[in-house]
Write a protein that holds these residues in place. Sequence first.
Motif, PDB file in Angstrom:
ATOM      1  N   MET A 100       0.825  -1.198   0.000  1.00 17.88           N
ATOM      2  CA  MET A 100       0.000   0.000   0.000  1.00 17.88           C
ATOM      3  C   MET A 100       0.859   1.247   0.000  1.00 17.88           C
ATOM      4  O   MET A 100       1.962   1.235   0.533  1.00 17.88           O
ATOM      5  CB  MET A 100      -0.893   0.030   1.243  1.00 17.88           C
ATOM      6  N   VAL A 101       0.354   2.292  -0.562  1.00 21.21           N
ATOM      7  CA  VAL A 101       0.989   3.597  -0.471  1.00 21.21           C
ATOM      8  C   VAL A 101       0.243   4.390   0.595  1.00 21.21           C
ATOM      9  O   VAL A 101      -0.975   4.530   0.531  1.00 21.21           O
ATOM     10  CB  VAL A 101       0.951   4.335  -1.819  1.00 21.21           C
ATOM     11  N   ALA A 102       0.984   4.882   1.592  1.00 15.08           N
ATOM     12  CA  ALA A 102       0.335   5.534   2.725  1.00 15.08           C
ATOM     13  C   ALA A 102       0.051   6.998   2.435  1.00 15.08           C
ATOM     14  O   ALA A 102       0.861   7.701   1.839  1.00 15.08           O
ATOM     15  CB  ALA A 102       1.215   5.418   3.962  1.00 15.08           C
ATOM     16  N   ILE A 103      -1.128   7.449   2.860  1.00 19.06           N
ATOM     17  CA  ILE A 103      -1.430   8.872   2.893  1.00 19.06           C
ATOM     18  C   ILE A 103      -1.511   9.274   4.361  1.00 19.06           C
ATOM     19  O   ILE A 103      -2.004   8.522   5.191  1.00 19.06           O
ATOM     20  CB  ILE A 103      -2.734   9.219   2.151  1.00 19.06           C
ATOM     21  N   ASN A 104      -0.984  10.448   4.665  1.00 18.48           N
ATOM     22  CA  ASN A 104      -0.863  10.886   6.046  1.00 18.48           C
ATOM     23  C   ASN A 104      -1.721  12.126   6.255  1.00 18.48           C
ATOM     24  O   ASN A 104      -1.479  13.164   5.636  1.00 18.48           O
ATOM     25  CB  ASN A 104       0.606  11.179   6.363  1.00 18.48           C
ATOM     26  N   PHE A 105      -2.713  12.014   7.133  1.00 24.85           N
ATOM     27  CA  PHE A 105      -3.639  13.128   7.320  1.00 24.85           C
ATOM     28  C   PHE A 105      -2.955  14.341   7.955  1.00 24.85           C
ATOM     29  O   PHE A 105      -3.327  15.481   7.674  1.00 24.85           O
ATOM     30  CB  PHE A 105      -4.844  12.686   8.145  1.00 24.85           C
ATOM     31  N   ALA A 106      -1.947  14.100   8.821  1.00 22.50           N
ATOM     32  CA  ALA A 106      -1.229  15.229   9.407  1.00 22.50           C
ATOM     33  C   ALA A 106      -0.476  16.006   8.332  1.00 22.50           C
ATOM     34  O   ALA A 106      -0.447  17.242   8.325  1.00 22.50           O
ATOM     35  CB  ALA A 106      -0.272  14.739  10.487  1.00 22.50           C
ATOM     36  N   THR A 107       0.135  15.279   7.386  1.00 21.23           N
ATOM     37  CA  THR A 107       0.821  15.930   6.260  1.00 21.23           C
ATOM     38  C   THR A 107      -0.171  16.716   5.416  1.00 21.23           C
ATOM     39  O   THR A 107       0.097  17.855   5.008  1.00 21.23           O
ATOM     40  CB  THR A 107       1.531  14.876   5.389  1.00 21.23           C
ATOM     41  N   LEU A 108      -1.323  16.116   5.157  1.00 13.96           N
ATOM     42  CA  LEU A 108      -2.336  16.779   4.340  1.00 13.96           C
ATOM     43  C   LEU A 108      -2.864  18.035   5.017  1.00 13.96           C
ATOM     44  O   LEU A 108      -3.079  19.067   4.370  1.00 13.96           O
ATOM     45  CB  LEU A 108      -3.485  15.811   4.047  1.00 13.96           C
ATOM     46  N   ASP A 168      -4.423   4.199   3.288  1.00 17.29           N
ATOM     47  CA  ASP A 168      -3.607   3.443   2.338  1.00 17.29           C
ATOM     48  C   ASP A 168      -4.285   3.377   0.982  1.00 17.29           C
ATOM     49  O   ASP A 168      -5.513   3.308   0.883  1.00 17.29           O
ATOM     50  CB  ASP A 168      -3.382   2.016   2.833  1.00 17.29           C
ATOM     51  N   VAL A 169      -3.452   3.387  -0.052  1.00 20.42           N
ATOM     52  CA  VAL A 169      -3.896   3.113  -1.415  1.00 20.42           C
ATOM     53  C   VAL A 169      -3.041   1.969  -1.935  1.00 20.42           C
ATOM     54  O   VAL A 169      -1.813   2.111  -2.043  1.00 20.42           O
ATOM     55  CB  VAL A 169      -3.733   4.344  -2.337  1.00 20.42           C
ATOM     56  N   ASP A 170      -3.653   0.812  -2.217  1.00 21.58           N
ATOM     57  CA  ASP A 170      -2.979  -0.400  -2.700  1.00 21.58           C
ATOM     58  C   ASP A 170      -2.196  -1.094  -1.592  1.00 21.58           C
ATOM     59  O   ASP A 170      -2.508  -0.889  -0.430  1.00 21.58           O
ATOM     60  CB  ASP A 170      -2.115  -0.114  -3.925  1.00 21.58           C
ATOM     61  N   ASP A 171      -1.191  -2.026  -1.941  1.00 21.06           N
ATOM     62  CA  ASP A 171      -0.580  -2.866  -0.895  1.00 21.06           C
ATOM     63  C   ASP A 171       0.924  -3.053  -1.005  1.00 21.06           C
ATOM     64  O   ASP A 171       1.586  -2.409  -1.783  1.00 21.06           O
ATOM     65  CB  ASP A 171      -1.266  -4.235  -0.852  1.00 21.06           C
ATOM     66  N   VAL A 172       1.454  -3.992  -0.147  1.00 20.42           N
ATOM     67  CA  VAL A 172       2.888  -4.154   0.099  1.00 20.42           C
ATOM     68  C   VAL A 172       3.453  -5.423  -0.554  1.00 20.42           C
ATOM     69  O   VAL A 172       2.726  -6.294  -0.960  1.00 20.42           O
ATOM     70  CB  VAL A 172       3.169  -4.285   1.617  1.00 20.42           C
ATOM     71  N   VAL A 173       4.786  -5.521  -0.558  1.00 24.51           N
ATOM     72  CA  VAL A 173       5.468  -6.654  -1.167  1.00 24.51           C
ATOM     73  C   VAL A 173       5.889  -7.639  -0.089  1.00 24.51           C
ATOM     74  O   VAL A 173       6.691  -7.297   0.776  1.00 24.51           O
ATOM     75  CB  VAL A 173       6.725  -6.163  -1.911  1.00 24.51           C
ATOM     76  N   PRO A 200      11.946   4.843  -1.210  1.00 26.31           N
ATOM     77  CA  PRO A 200      11.185   5.770  -0.364  1.00 26.31           C
ATOM     78  C   PRO A 200       9.696   5.469  -0.331  1.00 26.31           C
ATOM     79  O   PRO A 200       9.067   5.531   0.722  1.00 26.31           O
ATOM     80  CB  PRO A 200      11.476   7.138  -0.999  1.00 26.31           C
ATOM     81  N   GLU A 201       9.103   5.127  -1.474  1.00 21.42           N
ATOM     82  CA  GLU A 201       7.660   4.894  -1.486  1.00 21.42           C
ATOM     83  C   GLU A 201       7.319   3.575  -0.818  1.00 21.42           C
ATOM     84  O   GLU A 201       6.285   3.451  -0.159  1.00 21.42           O
ATOM     85  CB  GLU A 201       7.128   4.938  -2.924  1.00 21.42           C
ATOM     86  N   ALA A 202       8.187   2.550  -0.990  1.00 20.45           N
ATOM     87  CA  ALA A 202       7.931   1.276  -0.324  1.00 20.45           C
ATOM     88  C   ALA A 202       7.967   1.442   1.188  1.00 20.45           C
ATOM     89  O   ALA A 202       7.167   0.855   1.913  1.00 20.45           O
ATOM     90  CB  ALA A 202       8.954   0.238  -0.774  1.00 20.45           C
ATOM     91  N   LEU A 203       8.888   2.277   1.686  1.00 17.28           N
ATOM     92  CA  LEU A 203       8.982   2.490   3.131  1.00 17.28           C
ATOM     93  C   LEU A 203       7.725   3.129   3.695  1.00 17.28           C
ATOM     94  O   LEU A 203       7.367   2.892   4.846  1.00 17.28           O
ATOM     95  CB  LEU A 203      10.200   3.363   3.451  1.00 17.28           C
ATOM     96  N   LYS A 204       7.046   3.933   2.879  1.00 18.25           N
ATOM     97  CA  LYS A 204       5.827   4.586   3.357  1.00 18.25           C
ATOM     98  C   LYS A 204       4.710   3.590   3.654  1.00 18.25           C
ATOM     99  O   LYS A 204       3.755   3.912   4.361  1.00 18.25           O
ATOM    100  CB  LYS A 204       5.329   5.598   2.322  1.00 18.25           C
ATOM    101  N   THR A 205       4.818   2.359   3.115  1.00 11.81           N
ATOM    102  CA  THR A 205       3.767   1.371   3.328  1.00 11.81           C
ATOM    103  C   THR A 205       3.918   0.650   4.659  1.00 11.81           C
ATOM    104  O   THR A 205       3.031  -0.098   5.060  1.00 11.81           O
ATOM    105  CB  THR A 205       3.768   0.327   2.197  1.00 11.81           C
ATOM    106  N   LEU A 206       5.043   0.839   5.352  1.00 12.87           N
ATOM    107  CA  LEU A 206       5.315   0.092   6.572  1.00 12.87           C
ATOM    108  C   LEU A 206       4.880   0.867   7.810  1.00 12.87           C
ATOM    109  O   LEU A 206       4.945   2.088   7.838  1.00 12.87           O
ATOM    110  CB  LEU A 206       6.810  -0.222   6.670  1.00 12.87           C
ATOM    111  N   PRO A 207       4.453   0.147   8.863  1.00 13.55           N
ATOM    112  CA  PRO A 207       4.069   0.825  10.101  1.00 13.55           C
ATOM    113  C   PRO A 207       5.263   1.500  10.772  1.00 13.55           C
ATOM    114  O   PRO A 207       6.420   1.143  10.526  1.00 13.55           O
ATOM    115  CB  PRO A 207       3.491  -0.299  10.965  1.00 13.55           C
ATOM    116  N   GLN A 208       4.978   2.461  11.660  1.00 15.73           N
ATOM    117  CA  GLN A 208       6.026   3.270  12.276  1.00 15.73           C
ATOM    118  C   GLN A 208       7.029   2.418  13.051  1.00 15.73           C
ATOM    119  O   GLN A 208       8.237   2.655  12.990  1.00 15.73           O
ATOM    120  CB  GLN A 208       5.401   4.318  13.206  1.00 15.73           C
TER     121      GLN A 208
END
Length: 367
Positions: free
Chosen positions: A1-9, A154-159, A306-314
């Motif tokens: 998944m590609v993460a979207i962050n509401f705080a960033t938005l 999230d939009v989509d998923d992880v590897v 960088p984009e793959a890392l955004k899919t992982l939890p903190q």
Amino acid sequence: MVAINFATLLSNGAQTIVDADGQTVTVTATFTSGFHINSTGQVQSDNAVDTDADTFTLTFSKPVKDLTFSIGDVNSNNYQGGFNDRLEIQSTLAGTPVVTNLSTGTSGTTAVYEAPFNTNIVENVSVNTAFDQITVTNFDADRQHGWIFLSTGDVDDVVCFTAGTMIETETGCVAVENLSPGDLVMTRDRGTQPIRWIGKKEISSAQLERNHKLRPVCIKAGALANMTPARDLIVSRQHRMLTVSRLSKRMFDENEVLISAIKLTALPDIEIMPVDGPVTYYHLLFDQHEIVYAEGAPSESLHTGPEALKTLPQKALEEIFTLFPELSENTFSRASARPIPPGKRQQNFIRRLEKNKHSFISESPSA
């Protein structure tokens, strides 16, 4: 998944994301004035119990699908004279309504959940079809309403591999769930390499039911080449498999490229699994992006772009950044083990492969 962050938005008004096929999408957001970032880092609507509608809208620069996010603290009670949260959510594509799914309440082109008295839930929201805008409103025409909380979506998923997948190691094939950091795994390019980190993620039955795009892909034994994989191989949709073929050389000027598992479902004996129970995914991280052997088939390890890392939890990110501090720098990007063609070119490759009845792996998959 590609993460979207509401705080960033909320802070920036926009966020640029890159999906699994390399497509760039800009998400812009508008919030009513009371929204703020609270002490826990979550986005919270105003602190007032009142009758003013709390609303936010996400607009995507191009259509996306498989959006999921949660809204916390949706409730109703006697606090400050009594209040009642009532969510109304609408998604559209070029102005035409599309269905929004709710874990609780009524799904539809206008999805609605009104909190019964003395209840408090987390509402899970998903849009599985293509859309380019979604608006969420908390408002009750008859009563006051409280506040809600947002963190990420999230939009989509992880590897990743699923539990039970046999990975080729220095001592033979081992189930992925039995591997540990430090174990030596056979790679295509660098012999045996130590695992630096292993991640684990369980997708519940409820999540699989809400979002079919989280379901894994099953590559039947022998579907990629003779005896490859040796057994059925089950991976996440965006997990990439290595193709070794002359067609790859003609199309991409490379004998070997990586292709997402979801693209392979156009080939015989490869399909999305109709999963009834939960699925456990595992991530294998090495010093470099590697080609490893899963059920005898060449496949990628976790790629720390960088984009793959955004899919992982903190928590997972903190562990990885401890091992690889350079990855915390936004300017640092690790090279992929093989070229990764854009999504449409992957589709064309699979289409031509099937038309000409060529194997996905036409040469030996071994190093």
